[in-house]
Design a protein around this motif. Structure first.
Motif, mmCIF file in Angstrom:
data_model
loop_
_atom_site.group_PDB
_atom_site.id
_atom_site.type_symbol
_atom_site.label_atom_id
_atom_site.label_comp_id
_atom_site.label_asym_id
_atom_site.label_seq_id
_atom_site.Cartn_x
_atom_site.Cartn_y
_atom_site.Cartn_z
ATOM 1 N N ARG A 95 0.837 -1.205 0.000
ATOM 2 C CA ARG A 95 0.000 0.000 0.000
ATOM 3 C C ARG A 95 0.870 1.253 0.000
ATOM 4 N N ARG A 101 -4.762 -1.625 4.446
ATOM 5 C CA ARG A 101 -4.293 -2.858 3.792
ATOM 6 C C ARG A 101 -5.432 -3.593 3.087
ATOM 7 N N ARG A 165 6.691 -5.776 17.216
ATOM 8 C CA ARG A 165 6.470 -4.353 17.512
ATOM 9 C C ARG A 165 5.957 -4.192 18.944
ATOM 10 N N HIS A 190 -3.856 -8.777 10.798
ATOM 11 C CA HIS A 190 -2.714 -7.873 10.622
ATOM 12 C C HIS A 190 -3.256 -6.577 10.028
ATOM 13 N N SER A 241 7.303 -0.960 5.315
ATOM 14 C CA SER A 241 8.386 -1.626 6.052
ATOM 15 C C SER A 241 8.872 -2.828 5.262
#
Ligand code: NAI
Ligand code: OAA
Length: 328
Positions: A95, A101, A165, A190, A241
């Motif tokens: 994205r 997402r 995280r 997620h 990421s």
């Protein structure tokens, strides 16, 4: 005697995550420093992508990794997945700023019907599949449903980045070492609805929830920070990421293959109906791994706040599933 090589498929091998993960797989960080690997790399059958893949393979060759016994470039999943023991399904559109997402489903879902079918046809019957491409849970669900001859338990989605995280945020908040934090988990999708849950977490046997003792921080700082970290990285880097995602994928596969010594990790796995999650929904749950199998941590108490969070992430997953029903 040296071990028999295993076959590892990586899709999107010339992409950002591909570039961050292949060298680590080839050096033995994923499956062990004694496990030779054959890399079966898939990219779209497009001249530019295939050329970029050749470049990555030249670099892999130039590392002279002792464990890398063979590598192959493919443009078709039917050849890329032949006899594979591990499949990392990364290749798909990421994205950009301002997107969620789930919006990627429209462009990415079909990749996973095709790749599920190909795995069904040609992969090892014990193949361990990790879906990284977003939206990862629903793409993993699509791949599983498109591979009816493979056990559903072979298909997993990546929640490990959320798990890692959350670990780092809790370490920062408590001043404890990441390595000492146990029994953390992330429930659900997620996506920003995921529920990172430290109610059971301990550091050297001491309760993390008691140490923090701040529900306001939990609800208004911790959960949004972990849930929206992907967007924060896109905002800062202009790209999603990649190295941390590759790292999480290595952790996920490493632990699934080699075990966790009783430690909890988070995996997105098809539900067996426990915790009120309908069967087959690809849901993040706490697991332990042993002898190449994951095992859900059963019977955890779910309080009212947690139930609300779990209901929210489940609803989102069920909506995503309904949105792809026509493909299955
Ligand atoms: N589950 C998670 O925690 C995370 C998931 N992601 C997702 O991973 C995916 C890949 O991200 P990046 O590597 O940054 O993207 P990227 O755009 O740098 O690379 C993707 C690569 O996949 C290839 N590709 C596209 N369709 C393919 C297909 N059908 N078969 C084989 N290869 C194909 C493209 O040609 C490209 O080289 C994205 O969907 C991203 O949103 C990213 C970070 C974390
Ligand atoms: O946010 C994104 O689109 C990439 C990703 O999944 C993450 O970093 O968690």
């Amino acid at each position: 005697m040296s071990k028999k090589p295993v076959r590892v498929a990586v899709t999107g091998a010339a992409g950002q995550i591909g570039y961050a993960i292949l060298f680590r797989i080839a050096s033995g960080e994923m499956l062990g420093k004694d496990q030779p690997v054959i890399l079966q790399l898939l990219e779209i059958p497009d001249e530019k992508a295939q050329k970029a893949l050749k470049g990555v393979m030249m670099e892999l060759q130039d590392c002279a990794f002792p464990l890398l016994v063979e590598m192959q470039a493919h443009g078709d999943p039917m050849t890329a997945f032949k006899d594979v023991d591990y499949a990392l399904l990364i290749g798909s559109r990421p994205r950009g700023p301002g997107m969620e997402r789930a919006e990627l489903l429209a462009v990415n879902a079909q990749i996973f019907t095709a790749q599920g079918k190909a795995l069904n046809a040609v992969a090892s019957r014990n193949v361990k599949v990790l879906v990284v491409g977003n939206p990862a849970n629903t793409n993993a669900y699509i791949a599983m449903k498109s591979a009816p001859d493979l056990p559903g338990k072979n298909f997993t989605a990546m929640l490990r980045l959320d798990h890692n995280r959350a670990l780092s945020q809790i370490a920062a908040k408590t001043g404890k070492a990441v390595a000492d934090i146990e029994k953390l988990t992330v429930w659900g999708n997620h996506s920003p609805t995921m529920y990172a849950d430290y109610r059971f977490a301990t550091v050297n046997g001491e309760s993390v929830a008691k140490m923090i003792n701040d529900q306001e921080w939990n609800a208004n700082v911790f959960l949004p920070t972990v849930g929206k970290r992907g967007a924060a990285i896109i905002e800062a880097r202009g790209l999603s990421s990649a190295a941390s995602a590759a790292n999480a994928a290595i952790d996920h596969m490493h632990d699934w293959a080699l075990g966790t010594n009783g430690k909890w990790v988070t995996m997105g796995i098809p539900s067996d109906g426990s915790y009120g999650i309908p069967k087959d929904v690809m849901f993040g749950v706490p697991v332990t791994c042993e002898n190449g199998e994951y095992k859900r941590v059963e019977g955890l108490p779910i309080d009212a706040f947690s139930q609300q969070c779990i209901d929210k992430t489940l609803k989102e997953l069920l909506d995503e599933q309904a949105g792809v029903a026509h493909l299955l």
